[in-house]
Scaffold this motif. Sequence first.
Motif, PDB file in Angstrom:
ATOM      1  N   GLU A  57      -7.140  -3.139  -6.349  1.00  0.00           N
ATOM      2  CA  GLU A  57      -7.093  -1.632  -6.748  1.00  0.00           C
ATOM      3  C   GLU A  57      -5.811  -1.042  -6.305  1.00  0.00           C
ATOM      4  OE1 GLU A  57      -9.569   2.261  -4.922  1.00  0.00           O
ATOM      5  OE2 GLU A  57     -10.038   0.290  -4.477  1.00  0.00           O
ATOM      6  N   GLU A  58      -5.224  -1.528  -5.390  1.00  0.00           N
ATOM      7  CA  GLU A  58      -3.868  -0.919  -4.926  1.00  0.00           C
ATOM      8  C   GLU A  58      -2.797  -1.261  -5.964  1.00  0.00           C
ATOM      9  OE1 GLU A  58      -0.562   1.265  -3.011  1.00  0.00           O
ATOM     10  OE2 GLU A  58      -2.660   1.419  -3.179  1.00  0.00           O
ATOM     11  N   GLN A  59      -2.939  -2.746  -6.391  1.00  0.00           N
ATOM     12  CA  GLN A  59      -2.055  -3.190  -7.322  1.00  0.00           C
ATOM     13  C   GLN A  59      -2.153  -2.674  -8.614  1.00  0.00           C
ATOM     14  OE1 GLN A  59      -1.799  -7.505  -7.259  1.00  0.00           O
ATOM     15  NE2 GLN A  59      -0.349  -7.369  -5.444  1.00  0.00           N
ATOM     16  N   ALA A  60      -3.246  -2.100  -8.922  1.00  0.00           N
ATOM     17  CA  ALA A  60      -3.539  -1.516 -10.344  1.00  0.00           C
ATOM     18  C   ALA A  60      -3.108  -0.119 -10.297  1.00  0.00           C
ATOM     19  CB  ALA A  60      -5.259  -1.468 -10.361  1.00  0.00           C
ATOM     20  N   LYS A  61      -3.072   0.428  -9.456  1.00  0.00           N
ATOM     21  CA  LYS A  61      -2.514   1.880  -9.103  1.00  0.00           C
ATOM     22  C   LYS A  61      -0.935   1.868  -9.140  1.00  0.00           C
ATOM     23  CE  LYS A  61      -6.124   3.746  -6.013  1.00  0.00           C
ATOM     24  NZ  LYS A  61      -6.117   4.523  -4.656  1.00  0.00           N
ATOM     25  N   MET A  62      -0.435   0.845  -8.643  1.00  0.00           N
ATOM     26  CA  MET A  62       1.113   0.579  -8.481  1.00  0.00           C
ATOM     27  C   MET A  62       1.602   0.125 -10.064  1.00  0.00           C
ATOM     28  SD  MET A  62       3.733   1.196  -6.785  1.00  0.00           S
ATOM     29  CE  MET A  62       3.790   0.730  -5.088  1.00  0.00           C
ATOM     30  N   GLU A 120       4.684  -5.471  -5.352  1.00  0.00           N
ATOM     31  CA  GLU A 120       3.798  -5.335  -4.537  1.00  0.00           C
ATOM     32  C   GLU A 120       3.231  -6.237  -3.799  1.00  0.00           C
ATOM     33  OE1 GLU A 120       0.915  -2.984  -3.158  1.00  0.00           O
ATOM     34  OE2 GLU A 120       0.608  -5.173  -4.082  1.00  0.00           O
ATOM     35  N   ARG A 150       0.900  -1.268   0.063  1.00  0.00           N
ATOM     36  CA  ARG A 150      -0.054   0.079  -0.003  1.00  0.00           C
ATOM     37  C   ARG A 150       0.807   1.324   0.155  1.00  0.00           C
ATOM     38  NH1 ARG A 150      -4.479  -1.942   4.594  1.00  0.00           N
ATOM     39  NH2 ARG A 150      -5.429  -3.580   3.164  1.00  0.00           N
ATOM     40  N   ALA A 203       0.106   0.923 -12.786  1.00  0.00           N
ATOM     41  CA  ALA A 203      -0.018   2.147 -13.834  1.00  0.00           C
ATOM     42  C   ALA A 203       1.081   2.987 -13.381  1.00  0.00           C
ATOM     43  CB  ALA A 203      -1.332   2.828 -13.568  1.00  0.00           C
ATOM     44  N   LEU A 204       1.575   3.365 -12.223  1.00  0.00           N
ATOM     45  CA  LEU A 204       2.806   4.369 -11.962  1.00  0.00           C
ATOM     46  C   LEU A 204       3.979   3.486 -12.713  1.00  0.00           C
ATOM     47  CD1 LEU A 204       2.178   5.014  -8.081  1.00  0.00           C
ATOM     48  CD2 LEU A 204       1.975   6.741 -10.004  1.00  0.00           C
ATOM     49  N   SER A 240       1.621   3.221  -3.210  1.00  0.00           N
ATOM     50  CA  SER A 240       1.354   4.045  -4.171  1.00  0.00           C
ATOM     51  C   SER A 240       1.301   5.464  -4.154  1.00  0.00           C
ATOM     52  CB  SER A 240      -0.013   3.467  -4.964  1.00  0.00           C
ATOM     53  OG  SER A 240      -1.065   3.603  -4.396  1.00  0.00           O
ATOM     54  N   ALA A 241       0.734   5.694  -2.891  1.00  0.00           N
ATOM     55  CA  ALA A 241       0.301   7.430  -2.571  1.00  0.00           C
ATOM     56  C   ALA A 241       1.805   8.045  -2.066  1.00  0.00           C
ATOM     57  CB  ALA A 241      -0.374   7.638  -1.404  1.00  0.00           C
TER      58      ALA A 241
END
Length: 246
Positions: free
Chosen positions: A46-51, A40, A12, A53-54, A14-15
């Motif tokens: 959801e969190e893995q998708a954000k990471m 990850e 967690r 993408a980054l 990504s932020a």
Amino acid sequence: MSQVHLVVPCYRESARIGTFLPDLCALMDSLGGITVQVVEDGSGPEEQAKMRALITRWRGEYACLQETLLLPENLGKGGAIYASWSQAAESVEWLGFVDADGACPASEVKRLIQMTRSGEHGSQALFASRVKMLGRDVRRLLKRHLLGRVYATLVSELLNIPIYDSQCGLKVVSKKAYVGIADCLTIQGFAFDVELLVKLLDSHCRVIEVPIDWQEIPGGKVRLVHDAIAMAKDVWSIRQHRRQES
């Protein structure tokens, strides 16, 4: 020039990772011969998708950055690191990891890697250490510093290892040394680096503590009391296993 595989374990994150990873990758590209992989650690879809993408975006900017390793379930910090280390290319000579929060500056990661490449210390592992000496700047909350000293004393006394700081989130280990002990590593949580240290020392590897600059970063996932108790239990387990093997 020796090849290095560097892991950034994330749960967690990504932020927060955007304030650290680009700087890290830019410096690693400047050194050359380094791969960086974000792992990850089972934070959920959801969190893995954000990471992902980054990392996909940054991979277009930094040659060292590999595709994200997405773990289907949470293994713990050690488990995440070992999952990537075990997949390192055959040409890799050094394995490392650094925490995603940036408490260990990218410049210090660069310095440790340069030390391994110089070979001047003759070590098979470099463990970063949060100690105010040799001009190093360490900024840490008092309660975390005190708890860290208690834990370090516990490690030193129970395991008879004269180490100041086993838990700093930056370490570089010879791949040859790691492969020699990998099958003996069982702890995947926060105390994994104590077991790693013990197995390296017991296999007669030379481990050096390196004082670094370090700064507390808000938002960490460590729960002071709960995780400290779990880590203490792991240290006791390491002690018992070590006695059985001696």
